[in-house]
Design a protein around this motif. Structure first.
Motif, short mmCIF file in Angstrom:
data_model
loop_
_atom_site.label_atom_id
_atom_site.label_comp_id
_atom_site.label_asym_id
_atom_site.label_seq_id
_atom_site.Cartn_x
_atom_site.Cartn_y
_atom_site.Cartn_z
N GLU A 7 0.81 -1.21 0.00
CA GLU A 7 0.00 0.00 0.00
C GLU A 7 0.84 1.26 0.00
O GLU A 7 2.02 1.24 0.35
N LEU A 106 -8.84 -0.46 -8.62
CA LEU A 106 -8.30 -0.10 -7.31
C LEU A 106 -9.34 0.68 -6.52
O LEU A 106 -10.36 1.11 -7.06
N VAL A 125 -4.11 3.27 -0.61
CA VAL A 125 -4.46 2.44 -1.76
C VAL A 125 -3.67 1.15 -1.65
O VAL A 125 -2.45 1.19 -1.45
N PHE A 127 -2.41 -2.50 -3.37
CA PHE A 127 -2.06 -2.96 -4.71
C PHE A 127 -1.84 -4.46 -4.73
O PHE A 127 -1.55 -5.07 -3.71
N GLN A 132 2.78 -2.57 -9.57
CA GLN A 132 1.55 -1.78 -9.67
C GLN A 132 1.63 -0.57 -8.73
O GLN A 132 1.23 0.53 -9.11
#
Length: 182
Positions: A7, A106, A125, A127, A132
């Motif tokens: 993240e 996402l 976020v 991943f 990514q």
């Protein structure tokens, strides 16, 4: 394969209207050392009223994998959650988590903190891969990336209100106060 959380964390300029879910979260960090963190969490879905209790162990990933952390999680009972106390020098964290869809499947998990952390708003976020995470381009409503280490819930649970305000900074605090009024 060991479950890994990958993240990145950000401050935000505003909260978009595309809200998918909202959770009320209460979490207690019950153990911490330089490598490992253990917490329990109560998460209530404010749309469905479903409540989930979890016990989570997080451990640092490989130093070369910058956004990576090992995470093991299991469900626990309400009674197990209630009987656990935060470790000495730590306080219970209360926050709302707003889920907002992003491109490429996402999602942003925007944490709006309460009590002594009030005024702090952080988006994270998660991943599927390190690549990514490295290639991710922030949406326009994100402000800037922040240190995962300094803004970890584990660290935040041990900070004083004054330290929190210093960490946020006046500019971001003003933005966050505006977001909270909207």
């Amino acid at each position: 394969m060991v479950p890994t959380e990958i993240e990145r964390k950000y401050t935000i300029n505003y909260l978009p209207n595309e809200i998918k879910k909202i959770f009320k979260i209460t979490q207690k960090h019950i153990y911490r050392d330089s490598v490992c963190n253990i917490r329990v969490r109560k998460s209530e879905d404010l749309y469905t009223n479903e409540v989930k209790y979890t016990h989570t162990i997080k451990a640092k990933g490989k130093e070369t994998e910058i956004f990576s952390i090992t995470e093991l999680e299991k469900e626990i009972t309400e009674e197990q959650f209630e009987e656990v106390k935060p470790f000495k020098g730590s306080s219970t964290i209360e926050k709302y988590r707003v889920i907002i869809p992003l491109e490429d499947g996402l999602k942003a998990e925007v944490d709006i903190f309460e009590k002594k952390l009030k005024g702090l708003i952080i988006a994270e976020v998660e991943f599927e891969s390190i690549q990514q995470a490295k290639n991710f381009e922030m949406p326009f409503w994100f402000e800037e990336e922040v240190s995962h280490n300094e803004f970890s819930n584990r660290k935040m649970s041990t900070k004083t209100r004054k330290e929190i305000l210093e960490l946020i900074g006046n500019k971001q605090l003003e933005i966050n106060e505006k977001i909270l009024k909207e």
